[in-house]
Structure formats: C-alpha cells, structure tokens
Motif scaffolding. Sequence first.
Motif, PDB file in Angstrom:
ATOM      1  N   ASP A   1       0.818  -1.218   0.000  1.00 29.90           N
ATOM      2  CA  ASP A   1       0.000   0.000   0.000  1.00 29.90           C
ATOM      3  C   ASP A   1       0.849   1.266   0.000  1.00 29.90           C
ATOM      4  O   ASP A   1       0.317   2.365  -0.127  1.00 29.90           O
ATOM      5  CB  ASP A   1      -0.926   0.021   1.229  1.00 29.90           C
ATOM      6  CG  ASP A   1      -2.030  -1.024   1.142  1.00 29.90           C
ATOM      7  OD1 ASP A   1      -2.319  -1.462   0.020  1.00 29.90           O
ATOM      8  OD2 ASP A   1      -2.577  -1.382   2.203  1.00 29.90           O
ATOM      9  N   ARG A   2       2.161   1.115   0.168  1.00 28.20           N
ATOM     10  CA  ARG A   2       3.055   2.270   0.208  1.00 28.20           C
ATOM     11  C   ARG A   2       3.745   2.456  -1.147  1.00 28.20           C
ATOM     12  O   ARG A   2       3.938   1.501  -1.897  1.00 28.20           O
ATOM     13  CB  ARG A   2       4.123   2.086   1.298  1.00 28.20           C
ATOM     14  CG  ARG A   2       3.622   2.325   2.702  1.00 28.20           C
ATOM     15  CD  ARG A   2       4.671   1.888   3.727  1.00 28.20           C
ATOM     16  NE  ARG A   2       4.446   2.496   5.021  1.00 28.20           N
ATOM     17  CZ  ARG A   2       3.501   2.135   5.870  1.00 28.20           C
ATOM     18  NH1 ARG A   2       2.669   1.149   5.540  1.00 28.20           N
ATOM     19  NH2 ARG A   2       3.354   2.749   7.033  1.00 28.20           N
ATOM     20  N   GLU A   3       4.158   3.680  -1.366  1.00 32.44           N
ATOM     21  CA  GLU A   3       4.990   3.944  -2.521  1.00 32.44           C
ATOM     22  C   GLU A   3       6.347   3.293  -2.304  1.00 32.44           C
ATOM     23  O   GLU A   3       6.815   3.154  -1.172  1.00 32.44           O
ATOM     24  CB  GLU A   3       5.177   5.452  -2.724  1.00 32.44           C
ATOM     25  CG  GLU A   3       3.897   6.211  -3.035  1.00 32.44           C
ATOM     26  CD  GLU A   3       3.349   5.861  -4.410  1.00 32.44           C
ATOM     27  OE1 GLU A   3       4.144   5.446  -5.285  1.00 32.44           O
ATOM     28  OE2 GLU A   3       2.128   5.993  -4.609  1.00 32.44           O
ATOM     29  N   ALA A   4       6.987   2.846  -3.383  1.00 29.51           N
ATOM     30  CA  ALA A   4       8.324   2.284  -3.270  1.00 29.51           C
ATOM     31  C   ALA A   4       9.237   3.289  -2.582  1.00 29.51           C
ATOM     32  O   ALA A   4       9.252   4.469  -2.924  1.00 29.51           O
ATOM     33  CB  ALA A   4       8.873   1.926  -4.648  1.00 29.51           C
ATOM     34  N   GLY A   5       9.988   2.810  -1.598  1.00 22.80           N
ATOM     35  CA  GLY A   5      10.882   3.685  -0.851  1.00 22.80           C
ATOM     36  C   GLY A   5      10.263   4.301   0.390  1.00 22.80           C
ATOM     37  O   GLY A   5      10.972   4.881   1.209  1.00 22.80           O
ATOM     38  N   ASP A   6       8.939   4.183   0.550  1.00 19.91           N
ATOM     39  CA  ASP A   6       8.272   4.705   1.747  1.00 19.91           C
ATOM     40  C   ASP A   6       8.391   3.654   2.852  1.00 19.91           C
ATOM     41  O   ASP A   6       7.830   2.558   2.730  1.00 19.91           O
ATOM     42  CB  ASP A   6       6.808   4.998   1.433  1.00 19.91           C
ATOM     43  CG  ASP A   6       6.074   5.610   2.617  1.00 19.91           C
ATOM     44  OD1 ASP A   6       6.740   6.026   3.581  1.00 19.91           O
ATOM     45  OD2 ASP A   6       4.830   5.669   2.578  1.00 19.91           O
ATOM     46  N   PRO A   7       9.093   3.933   3.948  1.00 22.02           N
ATOM     47  CA  PRO A   7       9.402   2.890   4.929  1.00 22.02           C
ATOM     48  C   PRO A   7       8.213   2.511   5.811  1.00 22.02           C
ATOM     49  O   PRO A   7       7.385   3.347   6.170  1.00 22.02           O
ATOM     50  CB  PRO A   7      10.521   3.512   5.765  1.00 22.02           C
ATOM     51  CG  PRO A   7      10.275   4.979   5.683  1.00 22.02           C
ATOM     52  CD  PRO A   7       9.729   5.217   4.290  1.00 22.02           C
ATOM     53  N   LEU A   8       8.163   1.245   6.151  1.00 23.98           N
ATOM     54  CA  LEU A   8       7.267   0.739   7.185  1.00 23.98           C
ATOM     55  C   LEU A   8       8.125   0.588   8.435  1.00 23.98           C
ATOM     56  O   LEU A   8       9.076  -0.200   8.451  1.00 23.98           O
ATOM     57  CB  LEU A   8       6.664  -0.600   6.770  1.00 23.98           C
ATOM     58  CG  LEU A   8       5.732  -1.288   7.787  1.00 23.98           C
ATOM     59  CD1 LEU A   8       4.521  -0.419   8.081  1.00 23.98           C
ATOM     60  CD2 LEU A   8       5.310  -2.654   7.272  1.00 23.98           C
TER      61      LEU A   8
END
Length: 402
Positions: free
Chosen positions: A33-40
């Motif tokens: 659900d996150r953009e690539a590179g957006d950290p969890l």
Amino acid sequence: MSDVTPAATDEPAVPDIDLPSDAFDAVLDALADREAGDPLRFEGFSVVRSGEDDKGDGASAEDTAGGYVLVDGDRRTGLSERELHEALAERAPAVTDWYVFERVVGEFGPRRAFLRWLEDADGATVAARYAALAEGIERAWGELTITATVTDRGERRYDVRHADDDGVPIDELDAYDDPLDARDLVTLDEKGRYRPLKTAPSLAGGWAFPDLGPRDAYETVETIYPATVANWHREREGELDVNHWRETMARQSGIYGVVKTWDRGEGHEHVDWVAEACCDDSQCLKRREWQYDDETDLDVDGGDGVFPCREPCSVVVSAARKWTRLESEQPRTYEFELTPSEKEQVEDIIDAVADGRIDEIREADTKEGANRYRTRFLRAKLFDDEGNLGGVPTEPEGDGEE
C-alpha cells in the motif's frame, strides 16, 4: 505478576516469539500500500519496498535487488520475500507488537490508547514489555484487576476480574468469555441489592473473564464501567468536555426542574454538601472534574479515581431533587434531653450509616455507638408510642401536613 516494567536488568528476558503468517502477510500488505521507498517502521528498524528503477535513499543496486530493503541503523540489506520473512522472524517481538496494535486493535482512539496504557506501550520498549508480559502485567481500573499477557505468537490475552479475586484459581470463580455477560454481573451488589451507580465501589466478585482478546477486553471493561475509558481518553487528549453543576441543573426539566430552585444566588455550600455526600471516593470511583461553574471551584476534593467524571450524574441529580425539597422546609427548634453519651451515640449512628459500616459492627460489641442492641435500647428509652424522639412530635399540634 509483574508491574508495567520488569526489574531493571541489562538484558530483559524476552520470550521466544514465533512470527505468525497473519503478521507477515500484514507487513506485505502494508508495504504494497506504500509507494516504493516509503518505509514501514518498527521499533529499531524499518522495511521499504523497492521499485525496479528505485534504489531507495542511498541504496545500492545490490541492496534493492531482492525487492525489499531492511534498514537497521546504518545497515541496509536487500532481501527477497523469503529472506524478508526470515529477517522479520528474527525480530518477531517488534513485528508482532506492530501487528497487534496496527491490525488487531486498529484505529487510534479510546480502545487503542487503553490497551497500550495497560502495558505502557508508549513508554517502555518492546523488549521490556514482552519480558513483563511473559509474567503478566497487572493494572487496576476501579475495582478491576486487568492482567495482560503475551502468547508465543505475540498475541495479547487479558484476564479481567474483581480485584478481591486477584490470585484466586480460575476453577474457583465463574468464568465468562462474552463481554455482554458483564451486564448481569454489575446489576447487583454482593448482597443482591440493585446498583444504580455502576461506578460505585460495590461491584460483586466471584467471576473472571480469563482469556480475552484485545477487543473483547476493552468491551468487557466498558460494559462494567460505561464510558470510563472514553472519558479517560478524552481527558488525555485534552478534549474532555466538562459540564458543571449550574449548567447541568439549568438543563433539568419535568420533575427534576425543581433542582433549579435550590440555587438562589446565595453561594454554593449546598453543592459542597451534595459532592461530599455522593462523590467521595467511598461512594464513587470516578474523579470529579465538575465544579459549581467554570469560574467557581467546590471546596470538596474531587477524589483520586483514574477515570474522570465530567458532569453530575443521574444519581446526583435524583438525590439533589430530594434535597431541594427537604432544604426548602423552614427550620424549627426542638428540645430533647440527652446524656453526653447519648449525644455521642446519635453521632456514631449517623457516621456508621453514612459510611456504610453498619454491617461491620458486631451484635456483641456494645462499645460501638451504632451497635444494634445499644440503638434499640436508645429507641426504647427515648421514643414514645408514636415513634417521636423525646416524645416531641415533628409537627406542632394543629400544624400537621395537609
């Protein structure tokens, strides 16, 4: 049982946790659900999903080749899905902690804040909490003891029971698993009398909800003590809307509208009496936050309860209605003859009734002023055949009630 945090040690004894497939699937869904590179983010590390052309912030091609990057301090490691699972399994406490509160408990609000408070999730580390949860973290909520534990899969389980039953084996108590069952448990006190005020310190024991999940634990507590968690949360967020005595009484209508006639602009001593009678810790577990009005505090202490009282409750309003009528009567002078000991005995009787101590006074203990036999003796000596104290009628002759 452990307190919120275990005794200070260099390395807390963190239990072994197996990473459930549901938790790992939730991580993958969250990354998708996150953009690539957006950290969890987890406690101590984070994971990002890399796109084909996105190497991430400062990542090398080798880092991102596997599709996921685990960032642990200054280290960045490219991982396949299988390798990601292995890496997260090694960090299962942090992952399951994220999963419990983000996916099982869910949205921010009273439930999540309360369950996190139970284990000091906003103050203690995952390692410290899991070490404490392995032993059991106990919290008091009114007359309840709530014990939080953790399974070998990182799941939270809760035991909710009366504080008087703390440590009692479950096979000696009535066990329940449906939060709605709590409605019957709070209806009567231990003597079978109806409890009009659910936050009165008169909750009967002998029962337990020994194995609840997070949502059911919250619902059970809210059933036993309605709206206490919600108001506690509002107060923590700075959003508690307090309705003081004057504005609450101004809203009363019908048979309760008479309460408004008690306030004649002559001060608030009468409201102090009401608060002392109804809102003391011995009568209600809430901490009274309402005052006479938003500019005038009452002289009576509001109590020490963990959850706040935001306005005069229905029990207070109902009692105030009766006192309004009683206090409208004109005072009269009555003359009685009492010995000093008899005067002190009348005072003892009033104190014992007001404090609910009558049942604690043994029949053989005639040293107590409120002892039943001493009281019966006083009645036999001082009451006439019509039940008048000192033989003095309440209404003067020819001035009876219509």
